[in-house]
Design a protein around this motif. Sequence first.
Motif, mmCIF file in Angstrom:
data_model
loop_
_atom_site.group_PDB
_atom_site.id
_atom_site.type_symbol
_atom_site.label_atom_id
_atom_site.label_comp_id
_atom_site.label_asym_id
_atom_site.label_seq_id
_atom_site.Cartn_x
_atom_site.Cartn_y
_atom_site.Cartn_z
ATOM 1 N N LYS A 144 6.593 9.962 2.882
ATOM 2 C CA LYS A 144 7.063 10.122 1.499
ATOM 3 C C LYS A 144 8.227 11.097 1.421
ATOM 4 C CE LYS A 144 5.292 11.136 -3.144
ATOM 5 N NZ LYS A 144 4.072 11.483 -3.936
ATOM 6 N N ASP A 145 8.134 12.197 2.149
ATOM 7 C CA ASP A 145 9.218 13.186 2.166
ATOM 8 C C ASP A 145 10.516 12.558 2.643
ATOM 9 O OD1 ASP A 145 7.380 15.025 1.309
ATOM 10 O OD2 ASP A 145 7.029 15.890 3.293
ATOM 11 N N SER A 146 10.408 11.724 3.694
ATOM 12 C CA SER A 146 11.595 11.080 4.254
ATOM 13 C C SER A 146 12.116 9.983 3.329
ATOM 14 C CB SER A 146 11.260 10.492 5.626
ATOM 15 O OG SER A 146 12.389 9.863 6.189
ATOM 16 N N PHE A 147 11.199 9.280 2.660
ATOM 17 C CA PHE A 147 11.582 8.155 1.805
ATOM 18 C C PHE A 147 12.536 8.600 0.693
ATOM 19 C CE2 PHE A 147 10.953 5.188 -1.730
ATOM 20 C CZ PHE A 147 11.054 3.959 -1.083
ATOM 21 N N PHE A 148 12.257 9.748 0.122
ATOM 22 C CA PHE A 148 13.074 10.221 -1.005
ATOM 23 C C PHE A 148 14.215 11.148 -0.571
ATOM 24 C CE2 PHE A 148 9.013 9.150 -3.166
ATOM 25 C CZ PHE A 148 9.522 8.208 -4.061
ATOM 26 N N SER A 149 14.425 11.240 0.751
ATOM 27 C CA SER A 149 15.512 12.098 1.258
ATOM 28 C C SER A 149 16.828 11.342 1.419
ATOM 29 C CB SER A 149 15.111 12.703 2.608
ATOM 30 O OG SER A 149 15.076 11.677 3.603
ATOM 31 N N TYR A 153 0.835 -1.207 0.000
ATOM 32 C CA TYR A 153 0.000 0.000 0.000
ATOM 33 C C TYR A 153 0.866 1.251 0.000
ATOM 34 C CZ TYR A 153 -3.533 3.446 1.182
ATOM 35 O OH TYR A 153 -4.345 4.538 1.143
ATOM 36 N N ILE A 154 1.878 1.258 0.851
ATOM 37 C CA ILE A 154 2.768 2.429 0.921
ATOM 38 C C ILE A 154 3.551 2.570 -0.383
ATOM 39 C CG2 ILE A 154 4.811 3.370 2.084
ATOM 40 C CD1 ILE A 154 3.722 2.097 4.679
ATOM 41 N N ALA A 155 3.979 1.438 -0.944
ATOM 42 C CA ALA A 155 4.741 1.471 -2.198
ATOM 43 C C ALA A 155 3.908 2.067 -3.338
ATOM 44 C CB ALA A 155 5.214 0.069 -2.553
ATOM 45 N N GLN A 156 2.629 1.671 -3.429
ATOM 46 C CA GLN A 156 1.800 2.241 -4.488
ATOM 47 C C GLN A 156 1.574 3.727 -4.253
ATOM 48 O OE1 GLN A 156 -1.641 3.344 -4.466
ATOM 49 N NE2 GLN A 156 -1.704 3.211 -2.215
ATOM 50 N N HIS A 200 6.722 5.763 12.957
ATOM 51 C CA HIS A 200 7.395 6.978 13.435
ATOM 52 C C HIS A 200 6.751 8.223 12.820
ATOM 53 C CE1 HIS A 200 10.775 9.614 14.556
ATOM 54 N NE2 HIS A 200 10.729 10.071 13.315
ATOM 55 N N PHE A 201 6.133 8.040 11.645
ATOM 56 C CA PHE A 201 5.528 9.160 10.921
ATOM 57 C C PHE A 201 4.032 9.229 11.224
ATOM 58 C CE2 PHE A 201 9.100 7.463 8.531
ATOM 59 C CZ PHE A 201 9.912 8.589 8.398
#
Length: 575
Positions: free
Chosen positions: A98-103, A24-27, A90-91
């Motif tokens: 999403k902001d953290s994933f691509f950081s 779900y998070i990946a999509q 944590h989020f």
Amino acid sequence: MALVLANRTDGSGSRLNAFLNALYIAQYLGDLSYAKILWIGSTRDNTGANKNHIIGSSLDKVDKIFSQNFINTYCIHTLPKDTRIIDVTHFKSLQSLKDSFFSNKYDYFITPLGSLAWYFHDINRNKYRAMTLYLWKKLDFLPEFNYPISKAYEDAGKIGDFIAIHFRSGDVIYDYFPIRKHNFLAMSLASCCELILSLIQNELLKNKNQTIVIIGDDLDSIQKIIDFHNNPNIVSTDKLRENDTYHYNKEFQLFLYDIIFLSQAKKIYTTGSALTKIAYLLGNADYILSNNIFTPQECYKNFKQFYGKIIFSPMQRAYSLFQLFLMGSKTYENISILKIYLLSALDLDPDNDKYRIYFLVLLLQNNEWQEAEFYLQNILNTRKEEFLETLFFYTYIGYVYQNIFNSFLSINASYPSLFTIKQKIQSLKLLNLSNDSFSINLRPLGAPYRFKSHLSYKLGQALILNSKSLLGYIRMPYVLSYIKDKHKQEQKEYQEKIKKNPSLKLPTLESYRDYKDALKIKNTLSYKLGEALIKADSSGGGGRIFAPLFAYITFFKEVRKLKREFRDKQIRRKI
């Protein structure tokens, strides 16, 4: 590149639940290939489960469950050293994740069990559940698992509207797995038979024609519950499958059938197992935690009502007796009854030191230190190694019996065996032992004080004290009015307190150890006079003009009668 990882090492349900959340998070992040699952482990030995007619663990090697294409796309087999990991809980929102994933701060974002809507405020529950069903269909199981999935949809459709009760037992209760000894480590996931019977009774009281389906692993106990009710509307998934057994030669096939069948219910009662969490996400059922339905008092009443009505297996009965002990401990049950529960459980499951540990705690909390010392000495003489291994068992949550360690800390050297346990506990240097410690609500003392705090007694006392002089008679109306107003204010403040904190509610008078002796206060002159005055006061304010006059004439007649009765009693005592 960061990845969203389902990194569970427990059962199939937990692994699939976490992986569905990873998908779900990946999509949401834009690419399903971000989702990965770490599937470690091999086929579990279900010999012990099968011997007890229990559906055992469905866990198997990954290539025994999924297609090679799925394995190539989603599975990883190890985590590199120095991996940067963060739990997605944590989020507070998917956007912040999403902001953290691509950081590029972390390598893996670990997904939880349950519904992501419990953690992220920007998830629409209905859309999330619909998307999870879509993602479930992306799971590429081996062909042998297609039949139980389609058959579960078919069987549920034939039944129509139904309520599902998930009855989890297995390794938490039976002796083929040691976790049953480890205090509350997995107990919250298990249901005792009496809880299932209580849930059924509760639903049938609402609608006697309601269809109820029991889904669970302890097949013999489920069948006994169905036979007990002898109601065609109460069935089990095991019965629905009985003419089709050749399609279910693996535990994982039964596991998938139960998930899909549960997902079609309108209501799921559950203790929170991962299997039911997946079912909830795949359907539209209400998700109800079985352990939250009844108050401890209601549980205790129901469990006592049902215990012994059906003769379940020794392990199930031992577990039920421990539940009776826990409910009785919360509801001021007599200590002699609590002892019987634990000793009876031990007779049924003699290798389970959990019952010995709590019997020892019961003695300590009731200040029966000498008996506790003798009891512990006997244990150490007969099964020292096993007992101490269980008492000080350590796992990922810490020491599993840390909640009872506090009971040993007031022991002195006069009790050498107990004192040795105390020293061992102190050597562990654990912090905050008093937090979340187990305590038994022993039946309190103080019923006489409670009776004397009744308005009847306080008014009667004032009537007697102020009837001894002319000045007393003059000020009596003011004194009585003051007592009544003050009592009313005290009651108002008490109700406000227990509304804010229900734990401050006083126990029932009947639960006090000195209740029977305190009942004598209700027969004192003070109490009787107060009762008569309250009765006159309440009946004197009616609509008739002369009602107050007649009420108080009746009151003064009652006063003369009461005085005469008490004078006669005193004369008889002297004779």
